[in-house]
Design a protein around this motif. Structure first.
Motif, PDB file in Angstrom:
ATOM      1  N   PRO A  94      34.028  11.813   6.998  1.00  6.83           N
ATOM      2  CA  PRO A  94      33.956  12.937   6.058  1.00  6.83           C
ATOM      3  C   PRO A  94      35.336  13.530   5.720  1.00  6.83           C
ATOM      4  O   PRO A  94      35.648  13.754   4.553  1.00  6.83           O
ATOM      5  CB  PRO A  94      33.089  13.963   6.776  1.00  6.83           C
ATOM      6  N   ALA A  97      37.368  11.051   3.609  1.00  2.00           N
ATOM      7  CA  ALA A  97      36.905  10.976   2.220  1.00  2.00           C
ATOM      8  C   ALA A  97      37.324  12.212   1.430  1.00  2.00           C
ATOM      9  O   ALA A  97      37.773  12.101   0.284  1.00  2.00           O
ATOM     10  CB  ALA A  97      35.390  10.814   2.179  1.00  2.00           C
ATOM     11  N   LEU A  98      37.169  13.385   2.025  1.00  2.00           N
ATOM     12  CA  LEU A  98      37.509  14.611   1.312  1.00  2.00           C
ATOM     13  C   LEU A  98      39.010  14.762   1.096  1.00  2.00           C
ATOM     14  O   LEU A  98      39.438  15.435   0.164  1.00  2.00           O
ATOM     15  CB  LEU A  98      36.944  15.824   2.052  1.00  2.00           C
ATOM     16  N   ASN A 106      41.173   7.821  -3.548  1.00  2.00           N
ATOM     17  CA  ASN A 106      39.951   7.653  -2.769  1.00  2.00           C
ATOM     18  C   ASN A 106      39.835   6.208  -2.285  1.00  2.00           C
ATOM     19  O   ASN A 106      39.208   5.955  -1.262  1.00  2.00           O
ATOM     20  CB  ASN A 106      38.732   8.010  -3.613  1.00  2.00           C
ATOM     21  N   SER A 122      27.844   5.340   5.336  1.00  2.00           N
ATOM     22  CA  SER A 122      28.542   6.627   5.479  1.00  2.00           C
ATOM     23  C   SER A 122      29.777   6.682   4.586  1.00  2.00           C
ATOM     24  O   SER A 122      30.098   7.740   4.033  1.00  2.00           O
ATOM     25  CB  SER A 122      28.911   6.888   6.931  1.00  2.00           C
ATOM     26  N   TRP A 126      30.020   9.634   1.765  1.00  2.00           N
ATOM     27  CA  TRP A 126      31.092  10.617   1.773  1.00  2.00           C
ATOM     28  C   TRP A 126      32.073  10.421   0.625  1.00  2.00           C
ATOM     29  O   TRP A 126      32.675  11.395   0.141  1.00  2.00           O
ATOM     30  CB  TRP A 126      31.799  10.626   3.127  1.00  2.00           C
ATOM     31  N   GLN A 127      32.250   9.202   0.172  1.00  2.00           N
ATOM     32  CA  GLN A 127      33.083   8.991  -1.015  1.00  2.00           C
ATOM     33  C   GLN A 127      32.422   9.591  -2.251  1.00  2.00           C
ATOM     34  O   GLN A 127      33.095  10.183  -3.101  1.00  2.00           O
ATOM     35  CB  GLN A 127      33.374   7.506  -1.231  1.00  2.00           C
ATOM     36  N   VAL A 129      30.381  12.150  -2.264  1.00  3.32           N
ATOM     37  CA  VAL A 129      30.539  13.599  -2.120  1.00  3.32           C
ATOM     38  C   VAL A 129      31.957  14.018  -2.506  1.00  3.32           C
ATOM     39  O   VAL A 129      32.161  14.970  -3.267  1.00  3.32           O
ATOM     40  CB  VAL A 129      30.203  14.043  -0.674  1.00  3.32           C
ATOM     41  N   SER A 130      32.939  13.302  -2.009  1.00  3.82           N
ATOM     42  CA  SER A 130      34.333  13.640  -2.288  1.00  3.82           C
ATOM     43  C   SER A 130      34.670  13.509  -3.771  1.00  3.82           C
ATOM     44  O   SER A 130      35.277  14.414  -4.355  1.00  3.82           O
ATOM     45  CB  SER A 130      35.258  12.741  -1.471  1.00  3.82           C
TER      46      SER A 130
END
Length: 154
Positions: A94, A97-98, A106, A122, A126-127, A129-130
């Motif tokens: 997480p 990614a952020l 990214n 995962s 998370w990518q 989301v980021s």
């Protein structure tokens, strides 16, 4: 000179501007957090910019993850990748990614997560989301910053 370039780009039909945004969003180091504000500046509606920028960026990150899974883990030699691996061990998928756009792209943070042995699900989650946070966030800030600038409040 910049106003001439802006006027020329604004005169291009929206369909071609969308194709340009797709291509730019897929390029590492440009990505959605730059192309969404660019599309807004060129007159493409905000939801369309977000949809185009986020989807093209995410698809290119997915391709980078698939490519990294195929190459050997010991064959990389890249300073940013070393820094990303250290951050990945400290903050996990997480955090990695952020921090993706801060690391440069990214794609780098996704590749580092693959090298760390994280699960593909995962990494993809998370990518996504980021990319969504950075793309929609910069677009939203640009859209409202531009409106403040036009109103003279700024």
């Amino acid at each position: 000179m910049l106003s001439d370039i802006h006027d020329y780009l604004a005169s291009i039909p929206t369909f071609y501007l969308c194709l340009l945004l797709i291509l730019l969003s897929a390029v590492p180091f440009v990505e959605a957090h730059i192309t969404v504000p660019l599309g807004i500046m060129l007159g493409v509606p905000f939801p369309v910019c977000c949809l185009i920028g986020l989807s093209a960026n995410f698809l290119s990150v997915m391709l980078a993850v698939k490519w990294m899974k195929k190459i050997k883990k010991d064959t990389y030699s890249f300073t940013r990748m070393d820094r990303a691996k250290v951050l990945g061990k400290r903050y996990g998928v997480p955090g990695l990614a952020l921090m993706g756009p801060i690391l440069g792209a990214n794609h780098i943070s996704a590749a580092a997560a693959v090298l760390l042995g994280a699960s593909i699900r995962s990494i993809y989650f998370w990518q996504l989301v980021s990319i969504s946070i950075w793309g929609i966030g910069t677009g939203f800030l640009f859209l409202h910053g531009m409106s403040l600038f036009k109103e003279g409040s700024f």
